[in-house]
Design a protein around this motif. Structure first.
Motif, mmCIF file in Angstrom:
data_model
loop_
_atom_site.group_PDB
_atom_site.id
_atom_site.type_symbol
_atom_site.label_atom_id
_atom_site.label_comp_id
_atom_site.label_asym_id
_atom_site.label_seq_id
_atom_site.Cartn_x
_atom_site.Cartn_y
_atom_site.Cartn_z
ATOM 1 N N GLN A 766 0.818 -1.204 0.000
ATOM 2 C CA GLN A 766 0.000 0.000 0.000
ATOM 3 C C GLN A 766 0.848 1.249 0.000
ATOM 4 O OE1 GLN A 766 -3.322 0.056 -0.406
ATOM 5 N NE2 GLN A 766 -3.075 2.294 -0.554
ATOM 6 N N GLU A 767 1.911 1.241 0.769
ATOM 7 C CA GLU A 767 2.785 2.408 0.815
ATOM 8 C C GLU A 767 3.440 2.662 -0.550
ATOM 9 O OE1 GLU A 767 5.421 1.382 3.928
ATOM 10 O OE2 GLU A 767 4.113 2.163 5.530
ATOM 11 N N ASP A 770 0.840 4.191 -2.709
ATOM 12 C CA ASP A 770 0.672 5.601 -2.333
ATOM 13 C C ASP A 770 1.821 6.456 -2.859
ATOM 14 O OD1 ASP A 770 -1.641 4.849 -1.078
ATOM 15 O OD2 ASP A 770 -0.735 4.754 0.935
ATOM 16 N N ALA A 773 1.106 6.997 -6.548
ATOM 17 C CA ALA A 773 0.042 7.998 -6.674
ATOM 18 C C ALA A 773 -0.399 8.182 -8.113
ATOM 19 C CB ALA A 773 0.482 9.318 -6.061
#
Length: 810
Positions: A766-767, A770, A773
């Motif tokens: 997930q990081e 992110d 983006a």
């Protein structure tokens, strides 16, 4: 009708009468012709025929007489011709024999008189008789078809007599001129030269009855035999080697003259306190003193030229006109030259065909002597500063007086001015010597050590000469240029003023030798402004040659050190930039202080600036390539950063990282305070960037990274991030270096890429998503979608979550 018939009859009668008259005339003419033919022509024809008959009779008589002559007279004539021819041949043979006998008699008489004269030491008479005997023998040998066996014996006798004569004259020559040389002839030391002495036994004997041949007789006899040239040549070489050249080369030597009753002695004396170099005036005085002594005691004598002799002595020479008028010297008795008066005495008027010994000696040694005077005396006297050129006039005057003195002694010809021409051309010689000295000094600086450095900065005072203000004419030119500027550009507000350090060279270290080289260029150009036009142009070209020579000598002479030592490469880079910086304005600074030729814009060095900048950049970039190669070589031992859970692999990778950092720290230390700050940071940033890019490439290429591998890779990357900025230490002050350590991302292109890689190694799916983006996050700025997907596949197992994350990376 009747009337017409009457007229016809009348006409016929008239015509008939006219025909009768004409007929009578024709008959008279025929009679006359018949008389002439038979009364006059026939008798004359008869007499002619009689004459023809007589002529034929005479012809027959002539033929008879001719036959008699041919038969009788011709026989007697042939006999007479044969007798005449025989008598003629006999006469020729007798004449030839008589001439040969006469020449043999002349040869015999000449040999006898030569022997008699030689015993009485009448050398001139003996030499003349030898020449006459040689002429007789040559005449005998030239007769073709008439060979005598005795000629070989006569030739041998003539050779024996000639050699005997030469031997006696050689002994007399050795008595006249005695050399006392040092034991070692090859030694040119001052101690050996002081032992050299020349003894001249040419003084007239005090005893009138002494049987000593006069000097003139010996010299003239040598001239007649053709031996004087070789004697003078040997004498001249000894004179040059042991007297003249030592006086020129050794300032402490001084000639000492000593005159005794029967001998004159020339020796040396050494002065203890002597200068390193003698002035030309002192040398000229010493040389002139030696020649005055030689002229007084030896070289003053006039001799008859070897070719100026009577034709009977040398076959092929005609008796010169005017020889009979010289009875005062050559008496018209046999022999032609009296042994008692062989030469004109000094002071008498010179005749054609006679030369002095001084003139002969001058022709033999002057060229070598003048070269020695020029290269060992005049060259050293040429001033090295243009301010001393006025003082050189004294040298020119002294040279002119020296040549006049030698010409007065007839040692030099009137048209000989080699020394004076050299001395008068002082401007050219000054420029040549100055250029030579400058080039030699410049080359010495170029081949000196590079690592001896000096710090330069915009506010540092460099030891360059202060240039004089331009003259009034130049100020007018400057003012004219200023008036051409648009209005308003001349008054700039204080808020718009440029910094005093604008366009200044940044702080760095350069070689002391390069600083001295630039100083040398400034001083040389300053010297050129005070010189003549020709000298100014030559000195300007010399300065250009200095910088062109730098581009050739320094990279070649220091090639090995520049390739191996990073610090020297950096210093060389600074040196080239420093020189190029000065070349930008060097020509303009002297533009209004030089000659019209250079002030027109030709005095520029701007064209050399790109070459120097390129030279410095190429050297430093070559060193950068070497350092990059070493970094990549060290990282190649990290085993591609794979399988970091293996302790051996981890240690290898850790060692490679530390070696790279050690190399960077070492470079940072050797380039510290050497390179300009901006160049330093760019260079260190490029090298660190090479290491980071290689690490990123290797890690990104891994196909499988376990959790433990990721942790260990992260720890290795953290070492680079923590210690990498510490290599940026351009200044000695540590506090000032913090500013540049904080600006590492500015100089290291892959710094943020490397930090994003570290984030990926420690982040979850997930990081990472992110950070991406949708392609707009910081991760997307450093990595491509393919690279991120590759890292995700290597770090995470194949699950639905990974698949979902991969789907979002696009």
């Amino acid at each position: 009708m009747a009337a017409r018939a009457g007229s016809l009859v009348a006409a016929v009668l008239a015509h008939s009468g006219r025909l009768d008259k004409e007929h009578l005339g024709a008959r008279g003419e025929v009679c006359t012709m018949i008389n002439k033919k038979y009364s006059e022509f026939l008798p004359s024809m008869q007499s002619a025929e009689d004459l023809v008959a007589q002529v034929e009779g005479l012809a027959d008589s002539i033929d008879l007489l001719k036959a008699g002559i041919e038969n009788e007279v011709q026989r007697d004539l042939n006999v007479a011709v044969a007798e005449f021819t025989e008598l003629k041949q006999q006469l020729e043979r007798d004449t030839l024999v008589l001439s040969v006998l006469k020449k043999l008699q002349e040869f015999d008489t000449a040999i006898k008189e030569c022997s008699s004269a030689l015993q009485e030491k009448q050398y001139v008479t003996a030499a003349q008789q030898l020449e006459q005997a040689r002429s007789s023998l040559r005449s005998l040998e030239s007769r073709r078809g008439f060979e005598l066996k005795i000629l070989k014996a006569l030739g041998t006798e003539l050779t024996v007599q000639t050699q005997n004569m030469i031997y006696h004259l050689g002994e007399e020559w050795q008595k006249l001129i005695v050399w006392k040389l040092p034991p070692s002839k090859g030694s040119s030391s001052l101690e050996a030269l002081v032992l050299s002495e020349l003894h001249l036994h040419t003084l007239p004997p005090q005893d009138e009855d002494a049987a000593v041949p006069p000097v003139a007789a010996v010299l003239q006899a040598l001239a007649v035999l053709g031996e004087l040239h070789s004697k003078l040549k040997d004498f001249g070489q000894l004179l040059l080697q042991y007297i003249l050249k030592p006086l020129i080369s050794h300032p402490s030597l001084e000639p000492v003259l000593e005159e005794q009753p029967d001998v004159f002695i020339l020796r040396f004396r050494s002065q203890e306190l002597a200068l390193d170099e003698s002035s030309p005036m002192e040398v000229f005085d010493k040389i002139k003193l030696v020649f005055e002594v030689l002229h007084k005691h030896l070289l003053k004598y006039l001799i008859v030229n070897q070719h100026y002799v009577q034709g009977e002595w040398r076959e092929g020479f005609e008796l010169m006109e005017g020889l009979a008028q010289e009875a005062a010297v050559f008496r018209s008795v046999s022999p032609p030259w009296d042994a008692d008066v062989p030469l004109e005495q000094p002071g008498e008027g010179r005749k054609e065909g006679r030369v002095t010994l001084a003139e002969l000696l001058g022709e033999l040694i002057w060229e070598e002597l003048s070269d020695c005077l020029i290269h060992n005396c005049l060259v050293n006297s040429i001033p090295t500063n243009s301010s001393k050129l006025e003082q050189y006039k004294e040298v020119i005057e002294s040279t002119e007086e020296f040549e006049k003195a030698l010409k007065k002694m007839e040692f030099l010809k009137e048209d000989t001015t080699a020394l004076l021409k050299y001395a008068c051309n002082v401007d050219s010689h000054f420029a040549n010597k100055k250029c030579q000295d400058v080039i030699m000094a410049a080359r010495s600086l170029m081949t000196s050590e590079i690592h001896n450095t000096v710090k330069i900065s915009p506010d540092s005072s460099v030891a360059l000469p202060e240039l004089p203000d331009p003259g009034s004419g130049d100020q007018v030119e400057v003012a004219r240029v200023c008036r051409l500027l648009p209005s308003g550009t001349g008054s700039v507000g204080s808020e718009s003023r440029l910094s005093p350090f604008t366009l200044c060279l940044p702080s760095c270290r350069i070689s002391c030798s390069v600083q001295q080289l630039v100083q040398l260029a400034y001083h040389t150009l300053l010297e050129a402004t005070a010189s003549t036009d020709l000298c100014c142009v030559q000195l300007f070209d010399c300065v250009r040659n200095i910088f062109q020579l730098f581009c050739e000598v320094v990279p070649t002479y220091h090639r090995e050190n520049l390739q191996k030592l990073p610090q020297l490469a950096a210093i060389h880079h600074n040196n080239c930039m420093y020189i190029g910086h000065h070349l930008l304005t060097l020509g303009h600074q002297f533009r209004y202080r030089s000659t019209s030729v250079l002030s027109s814009g030709a005095a520029t060095f701007v064209d050399l600036v790109p070459a120097f900048r390129r030279l410095g950049m190429e050297c430093f970039l070559a060193q950068m390539r070497v350092q990059k190669g070493e970094i990549l070589e060290r990282l190649s031992s990290a085993r591609n950063f794979s399988n970091m859970d293996d302790e051996e692999n981890y240690c290898a990778a850790n060692k490679a990282i530390k070696q790279v950092l050690h190399q960077l720290r070492r470079l940072g230390m050797v380039w510290q305070d050497v390179l300009p700050v901006n160049v330093y940071c760019k260079a260190m940033g490029a090298l660190l960037n090479t290491a980071l890019a290689e690490i990123v490439t290797r890690i990104a290429a891994l196909e499988d990274i376990s959790a433990e591998d990721a942790d260990r890779l992260y720890s290795l990357c953290r070492i680079m991030v923590e210690e990498g900025p510490q290599v940026f230490t351009p200044l000695l002050d540590k506090d000032k270096n913090k500013k540049y350590q904080e600006e590492v991302p500015v100089y290291v292109q892959k710094w943020m890429t490397f930090k994003e890689l570290m984030i990926i190694l420690q982040a979850n799916l997930q990081e990472i998503v992110d950070q991406w983006a949708d392609g707009k996050g910081p991760l997307a700025e450093e990595f491509s979608a393919a690279e991120v997907k590759s890292l995700i596949r290597a770090l995470f197992q194949n699950t639905e979550r990974r698949a979902a994350a991969l789907a979002k990376i696009k």
